[in-house]
Write a protein that holds these residues in place. Structure first.
Motif, PDB file in Angstrom:
ATOM      1  N   ILE A 153      12.929  24.845  14.821  1.00  0.00           N
ATOM      2  CA  ILE A 153      13.824  26.081  13.815  1.00  0.00           C
ATOM      3  C   ILE A 153      15.106  26.070  14.641  1.00  0.00           C
ATOM      4  O   ILE A 153      16.072  26.139  13.920  1.00  0.00           O
ATOM      5  N   ALA A 154      15.212  26.407  16.055  1.00  0.00           N
ATOM      6  CA  ALA A 154      16.556  26.612  16.537  1.00  0.00           C
ATOM      7  C   ALA A 154      17.443  25.433  16.274  1.00  0.00           C
ATOM      8  O   ALA A 154      18.714  25.787  15.840  1.00  0.00           O
ATOM      9  N   LYS A 155      17.027  24.261  16.430  1.00  0.00           N
ATOM     10  CA  LYS A 155      17.907  23.225  16.164  1.00  0.00           C
ATOM     11  C   LYS A 155      18.320  23.016  14.638  1.00  0.00           C
ATOM     12  O   LYS A 155      19.508  22.451  14.349  1.00  0.00           O
ATOM     13  N   SER A 156      17.528  23.405  13.975  1.00  0.00           N
ATOM     14  CA  SER A 156      18.086  23.376  12.266  1.00  0.00           C
ATOM     15  C   SER A 156      19.257  24.299  12.110  1.00  0.00           C
ATOM     16  O   SER A 156      19.765  23.971  11.033  1.00  0.00           O
ATOM     17  N   PHE A 157      19.583  25.149  12.819  1.00  0.00           N
ATOM     18  CA  PHE A 157      20.816  26.022  12.814  1.00  0.00           C
ATOM     19  C   PHE A 157      21.783  25.412  13.532  1.00  0.00           C
ATOM     20  O   PHE A 157      22.945  26.165  13.406  1.00  0.00           O
ATOM     21  N   CYS A 158      21.700  24.318  14.239  1.00  0.00           N
ATOM     22  CA  CYS A 158      22.814  24.046  15.092  1.00  0.00           C
ATOM     23  C   CYS A 158      23.663  22.661  14.352  1.00  0.00           C
ATOM     24  O   CYS A 158      24.717  22.620  14.739  1.00  0.00           O
ATOM     25  N   PRO A 159      23.198  21.889  13.452  1.00  0.00           N
ATOM     26  CA  PRO A 159      23.813  21.059  13.121  1.00  0.00           C
ATOM     27  C   PRO A 159      25.172  21.285  12.433  1.00  0.00           C
ATOM     28  O   PRO A 159      26.096  20.577  12.573  1.00  0.00           O
TER      29      PRO A 159
END
Ligand SMILES: Nc1nc2c(ncn2[C@@H]2O[C@H](COP(=O)(O)OP(=O)(O)OP(=O)(O)O)[C@@H](O)[C@H]2O)c(=O)[nH]1
Length: 269
Positions: free
Chosen positions: A191-197
Protein backbone atom coordinates in the motif's frame (compact mmCIF):
# COMPACT_ATOMS: atom_id res chain seq x y z
CA UNK A 1 -22.41 -4.37 24.98
CA UNK A 2 -18.66 -4.40 25.41
CA UNK A 3 -16.46 -3.55 22.48
CA UNK A 4 -13.54 -1.67 21.05
CA UNK A 5 -13.84 1.81 19.64
CA UNK A 6 -11.91 5.00 19.00
CA UNK A 7 -12.58 6.43 22.40
CA UNK A 8 -12.76 3.06 24.09
CA UNK A 9 -9.73 1.56 22.40
CA UNK A 10 -7.34 -0.58 24.45
CA UNK A 11 -5.78 1.87 26.89
CA UNK A 12 -2.22 2.04 28.14
CA UNK A 13 -1.25 4.05 31.21
CA UNK A 14 -4.91 5.00 31.56
CA UNK A 15 -4.86 6.87 28.26
CA UNK A 16 -6.97 5.76 25.25
CA UNK A 17 -4.82 4.44 22.43
CA UNK A 18 -6.11 6.97 19.90
CA UNK A 19 -5.26 9.80 22.28
CA UNK A 20 -1.79 8.40 22.77
CA UNK A 21 -1.34 8.50 19.00
CA UNK A 22 -1.77 12.26 19.27
CA UNK A 23 0.71 12.57 22.11
CA UNK A 24 3.58 14.93 21.21
CA UNK A 25 6.04 12.41 22.60
CA UNK A 26 4.99 9.95 19.89
CA UNK A 27 5.32 12.42 17.01
CA UNK A 28 7.30 11.06 14.11
CA UNK A 29 8.57 12.76 11.00
CA UNK A 30 7.28 11.61 7.62
CA UNK A 31 7.31 12.60 3.97
CA UNK A 32 3.91 11.40 2.79
CA UNK A 33 0.68 10.48 4.53
CA UNK A 34 -1.88 7.94 3.48
CA UNK A 35 -5.23 7.05 5.00
CA UNK A 36 -5.90 3.33 4.94
CA UNK A 37 -9.15 1.62 6.00
CA UNK A 38 -9.53 -1.99 7.09
CA UNK A 39 -12.83 -3.49 5.92
CA UNK A 40 -14.54 -6.86 6.03
CA UNK A 41 -17.01 -8.91 8.03
CA UNK A 42 -16.91 -9.00 11.81
CA UNK A 43 -14.39 -11.53 13.10
CA UNK A 44 -12.17 -11.78 9.99
CA UNK A 45 -9.24 -10.42 11.99
CA UNK A 46 -8.95 -6.71 11.11
CA UNK A 47 -8.09 -5.53 14.62
CA UNK A 48 -5.61 -8.37 15.15
CA UNK A 49 -4.02 -7.56 11.80
CA UNK A 50 -3.55 -3.95 12.79
CA UNK A 51 -2.15 -4.82 16.21
CA UNK A 52 0.26 -7.31 14.66
CA UNK A 53 1.48 -4.61 12.29
CA UNK A 54 1.67 -1.87 14.90
CA UNK A 55 2.94 -3.77 17.93
CA UNK A 56 4.00 -7.19 16.63
CA UNK A 57 1.52 -8.83 18.99
CA UNK A 58 -1.43 -11.16 18.50
CA UNK A 59 -4.69 -10.67 20.35
CA UNK A 60 -5.85 -14.19 21.17
CA UNK A 61 -8.62 -15.29 23.51
CA UNK A 62 -12.13 -13.93 23.72
CA UNK A 63 -13.21 -12.06 20.64
CA UNK A 64 -14.43 -8.52 21.39
CA UNK A 65 -16.01 -6.87 18.36
CA UNK A 66 -14.93 -3.35 17.42
CA UNK A 67 -17.53 -0.66 18.06
CA UNK A 68 -17.59 2.05 15.41
CA UNK A 69 -14.09 2.90 14.29
CA UNK A 70 -10.57 3.32 15.67
CA UNK A 71 -7.23 4.32 14.21
CA UNK A 72 -3.49 3.88 14.62
CA UNK A 73 -0.56 5.58 12.87
CA UNK A 74 2.60 3.92 11.68
CA UNK A 75 5.43 5.33 9.61
CA UNK A 76 7.03 2.98 7.08
CA UNK A 77 10.21 3.61 5.14
CA UNK A 78 9.82 2.92 1.42
CA UNK A 79 13.02 3.37 -0.56
CA UNK A 80 14.09 6.11 1.79
CA UNK A 81 10.70 7.85 1.85
CA UNK A 82 8.84 7.89 5.15
CA UNK A 83 5.19 7.12 4.50
CA UNK A 84 2.82 7.68 7.39
CA UNK A 85 -0.03 5.22 7.27
CA UNK A 86 -3.05 6.38 9.21
CA UNK A 87 -4.90 3.11 9.58
CA UNK A 88 -8.61 3.08 10.39
CA UNK A 89 -9.93 -0.14 11.87
CA UNK A 90 -13.66 -0.37 11.20
CA UNK A 91 -16.33 -2.45 12.92
CA UNK A 92 -17.40 -5.30 10.64
CA UNK A 93 -20.85 -5.59 12.18
CA UNK A 94 -23.70 -4.50 9.93
CA UNK A 95 -25.16 -2.10 12.51
CA UNK A 96 -22.07 0.15 12.36
CA UNK A 97 -22.08 0.48 8.56
CA UNK A 98 -23.60 3.95 8.53
CA UNK A 99 -20.81 5.16 10.85
CA UNK A 100 -18.02 3.66 8.76
CA UNK A 101 -19.44 4.79 5.40
CA UNK A 102 -18.71 8.35 6.41
CA UNK A 103 -14.99 7.56 6.51
CA UNK A 104 -14.74 5.90 3.07
CA UNK A 105 -14.63 9.19 1.18
CA UNK A 106 -11.24 10.27 2.53
CA UNK A 107 -9.58 6.87 2.32
CA UNK A 108 -6.79 6.49 -0.19
CA UNK A 109 -6.36 2.75 0.32
CA UNK A 110 -8.63 -0.06 1.51
CA UNK A 111 -7.58 -3.45 2.82
CA UNK A 112 -10.57 -5.75 2.33
CA UNK A 113 -10.52 -8.90 4.44
CA UNK A 114 -12.19 -12.26 4.43
CA UNK A 115 -11.45 -15.22 6.69
CA UNK A 116 -10.25 -18.34 4.85
CA UNK A 117 -12.19 -20.45 7.39
CA UNK A 118 -15.49 -18.61 6.76
CA UNK A 119 -17.36 -19.03 3.48
CA UNK A 120 -19.80 -16.31 4.43
CA UNK A 121 -17.03 -13.73 4.90
CA UNK A 122 -15.72 -14.66 1.43
CA UNK A 123 -19.17 -14.55 -0.18
CA UNK A 124 -19.74 -11.10 1.33
CA UNK A 125 -16.69 -9.65 -0.43
CA UNK A 126 -18.82 -8.81 -3.48
CA UNK A 127 -21.21 -6.81 -1.28
CA UNK A 128 -18.24 -5.03 0.30
CA UNK A 129 -16.92 -4.12 -3.14
CA UNK A 130 -20.34 -2.74 -4.07
CA UNK A 131 -20.27 -0.54 -0.96
CA UNK A 132 -16.75 0.57 -1.75
CA UNK A 133 -17.85 1.47 -5.26
CA UNK A 134 -20.69 3.52 -3.80
CA UNK A 135 -18.88 5.37 -1.02
CA UNK A 136 -15.13 5.46 -1.73
CA UNK A 137 -13.12 7.61 -4.11
CA UNK A 138 -12.87 6.27 -7.65
CA UNK A 139 -9.09 5.93 -7.59
CA UNK A 140 -8.88 4.32 -4.14
CA UNK A 141 -6.26 1.57 -3.90
CA UNK A 142 -7.87 -1.76 -2.93
CA UNK A 143 -6.21 -4.98 -1.79
CA UNK A 144 -8.02 -8.24 -1.03
CA UNK A 145 -6.67 -10.26 1.89
CA UNK A 146 -7.56 -13.82 2.92
CA UNK A 147 -6.72 -13.83 6.64
CA UNK A 148 -6.20 -16.69 9.16
CA UNK A 149 -4.01 -18.61 6.72
CA UNK A 150 -2.39 -20.27 9.75
CA UNK A 151 -5.56 -22.31 10.41
CA UNK A 152 -5.10 -24.69 7.48
CA UNK A 153 -7.15 -27.48 9.10
CA UNK A 154 -10.28 -25.30 9.00
CA UNK A 155 -9.73 -23.77 5.59
CA UNK A 156 -12.87 -23.62 3.42
CA UNK A 157 -11.71 -21.06 0.86
CA UNK A 158 -8.88 -22.18 -1.40
CA UNK A 159 -6.16 -19.73 -2.30
CA UNK A 160 -7.15 -20.08 -5.97
CA UNK A 161 -10.67 -18.87 -5.11
CA UNK A 162 -9.25 -15.72 -3.53
CA UNK A 163 -6.94 -15.20 -6.48
CA UNK A 164 -9.71 -15.60 -9.01
CA UNK A 165 -12.05 -13.20 -7.18
CA UNK A 166 -9.26 -10.64 -6.98
CA UNK A 167 -8.54 -11.09 -10.68
CA UNK A 168 -12.21 -10.59 -11.49
CA UNK A 169 -12.17 -7.20 -9.75
CA UNK A 170 -8.65 -6.29 -10.83
CA UNK A 171 -7.23 -5.94 -7.33
CA UNK A 172 -4.07 -7.40 -5.78
CA UNK A 173 -4.48 -10.35 -3.41
CA UNK A 174 -2.57 -12.20 -0.74
CA UNK A 175 -3.26 -14.59 2.10
CA UNK A 176 -2.21 -13.41 5.53
CA UNK A 177 -2.11 -14.39 9.17
CA UNK A 178 -2.53 -11.84 11.91
CA UNK A 179 -1.49 -14.61 14.28
CA UNK A 180 1.90 -15.53 12.77
CA UNK A 181 2.46 -12.17 11.08
CA UNK A 182 2.55 -13.76 7.62
CA UNK A 183 2.37 -11.05 4.94
CA UNK A 184 1.14 -8.43 7.43
CA UNK A 185 4.04 -6.04 6.87
CA UNK A 186 4.09 -6.88 3.17
CA UNK A 187 0.45 -5.87 2.69
CA UNK A 188 1.05 -2.45 4.23
CA UNK A 189 4.32 -2.09 2.36
CA UNK A 190 2.49 -2.70 -0.92
CA UNK A 191 0.00 0.00 0.00
CA UNK A 192 2.74 2.43 1.01
CA UNK A 193 4.63 1.73 -2.21
CA UNK A 194 1.59 2.43 -4.32
CA UNK A 195 1.81 6.04 -3.14
CA UNK A 196 5.46 6.50 -4.01
CA UNK A 197 5.70 6.02 -7.80
CA UNK A 198 4.46 9.55 -8.33
CA UNK A 199 7.57 10.76 -6.59
CA UNK A 200 10.17 8.39 -7.94
CA UNK A 201 8.94 7.96 -11.46
CA UNK A 202 10.20 10.31 -14.05
CA UNK A 203 8.48 13.26 -15.62
CA UNK A 204 8.98 14.34 -19.19
CA UNK A 205 6.95 17.46 -19.79
CA UNK A 206 7.92 20.86 -18.54
CA UNK A 207 4.33 21.43 -17.49
CA UNK A 208 4.17 18.44 -15.15
CA UNK A 209 7.64 19.21 -13.88
CA UNK A 210 6.60 22.74 -13.01
CA UNK A 211 3.57 21.58 -11.10
CA UNK A 212 5.56 19.00 -9.21
CA UNK A 213 8.13 21.67 -8.40
CA UNK A 214 5.41 23.85 -6.93
CA UNK A 215 4.11 20.88 -4.94
CA UNK A 216 7.60 20.45 -3.60
CA UNK A 217 7.64 24.09 -2.55
CA UNK A 218 4.24 23.69 -0.92
CA UNK A 219 5.57 20.71 0.98
CA UNK A 220 8.52 22.74 2.21
CA UNK A 221 6.12 25.48 3.23
CA UNK A 222 3.94 22.97 5.05
CA UNK A 223 6.87 21.64 6.94
CA UNK A 224 8.71 24.87 7.71
CA UNK A 225 6.68 25.48 10.85
CA UNK A 226 5.19 28.79 9.67
CA UNK A 227 1.95 27.34 8.40
CA UNK A 228 -0.83 27.89 10.91
CA UNK A 229 -4.58 27.57 10.93
CA UNK A 230 -5.19 24.18 9.34
CA UNK A 231 -4.07 20.88 10.79
CA UNK A 232 -0.95 19.78 8.97
CA UNK A 233 -2.37 16.33 8.49
CA UNK A 234 -5.10 17.70 6.25
CA UNK A 235 -2.59 19.81 4.42
CA UNK A 236 -0.51 16.73 3.74
CA UNK A 237 -3.54 14.84 2.48
CA UNK A 238 -4.25 17.71 0.10
CA UNK A 239 -0.74 17.40 -1.22
CA UNK A 240 -1.11 13.67 -1.68
CA UNK A 241 -4.25 14.33 -3.73
CA UNK A 242 -2.36 16.77 -5.92
CA UNK A 243 0.42 14.26 -6.40
CA UNK A 244 -2.04 11.47 -7.14
CA UNK A 245 -3.73 13.53 -9.79
CA UNK A 246 -0.42 13.66 -11.60
CA UNK A 247 0.23 9.95 -11.31
CA UNK A 248 -1.09 9.27 -14.78
CA UNK A 249 1.14 11.85 -16.44
CA UNK A 250 4.09 10.74 -14.39
CA UNK A 251 3.59 7.10 -15.35
CA UNK A 252 3.76 8.04 -19.01
CA UNK A 253 7.07 9.70 -18.50
CA UNK A 254 10.10 8.84 -20.56
CA UNK A 255 13.16 10.32 -18.91
CA UNK A 256 14.06 11.71 -15.51
CA UNK A 257 13.87 15.43 -14.95
CA UNK A 258 14.13 15.53 -11.23
CA UNK A 259 13.16 13.53 -8.20
CA UNK A 260 11.48 14.81 -5.09
CA UNK A 261 13.83 12.95 -2.82
CA UNK A 262 14.77 14.02 0.64
CA UNK A 263 11.67 16.00 1.52
CA UNK A 264 11.09 15.62 5.20
CA UNK A 265 9.68 17.43 8.13
CA UNK A 266 8.22 17.17 11.56
CA UNK A 267 4.73 15.73 11.57
CA UNK A 268 2.19 17.05 13.95
CA UNK A 269 0.62 13.61 14.24
N1 LIG B 1 -5.91 -18.27 14.04
C1 LIG B 1 -6.10 -16.99 13.78
N2 LIG B 1 -7.02 -16.29 14.47
C2 LIG B 1 -7.19 -14.98 14.18
C3 LIG B 1 -6.43 -14.33 13.18
N3 LIG B 1 -6.83 -13.04 13.14
C4 LIG B 1 -7.77 -12.89 14.06
N4 LIG B 1 -8.00 -14.06 14.69
C5 LIG B 1 -9.01 -14.30 15.74
O1 LIG B 1 -10.26 -13.99 15.17
C6 LIG B 1 -11.09 -13.31 16.11
C7 LIG B 1 -11.58 -11.99 15.56
O2 LIG B 1 -10.47 -11.10 15.37
P1 LIG B 1 -10.65 -9.52 15.32
O3 LIG B 1 -9.36 -8.95 14.85
O4 LIG B 1 -11.15 -9.00 16.58
O5 LIG B 1 -11.77 -9.38 14.20
P2 LIG B 1 -12.34 -8.06 13.50
O6 LIG B 1 -12.35 -8.28 12.04
O7 LIG B 1 -11.60 -6.86 13.97
O8 LIG B 1 -13.84 -8.03 14.03
P3 LIG B 1 -14.79 -6.71 14.21
O9 LIG B 1 -14.09 -5.81 15.15
O10 LIG B 1 -16.08 -7.22 14.76
O11 LIG B 1 -15.00 -6.13 12.85
C8 LIG B 1 -10.27 -13.18 17.40
O12 LIG B 1 -10.64 -14.20 18.29
C9 LIG B 1 -8.83 -13.38 16.94
O13 LIG B 1 -8.03 -13.96 17.94
C10 LIG B 1 -5.45 -15.10 12.46
O14 LIG B 1 -4.76 -14.63 11.55
N5 LIG B 1 -5.35 -16.41 12.79
Amino acid sequence: MSGRAGSAAPAQNGCPAAAQERSPSLRQSYDLACKVMLLGDSGVGKTCFLLQFKDGAFLSGTFIATVGIDFRNKVMAVDGVKVKLQIWDTAGQERFRSVTHAYYRDAQALLLFYDITSKMSFDNIRAWLTEIHEYAQKDVVIMLLGNKADVSSERVIRMEDGESLAREYGVPFMETSAKTGMNVELAFLAIAKSFCPCIFNCVHTAEVAAVLRSVQQMMMFTYDGKERGRPRTNKNLDLICILNSFKKNVREAEKPLFKLRGISGQASE
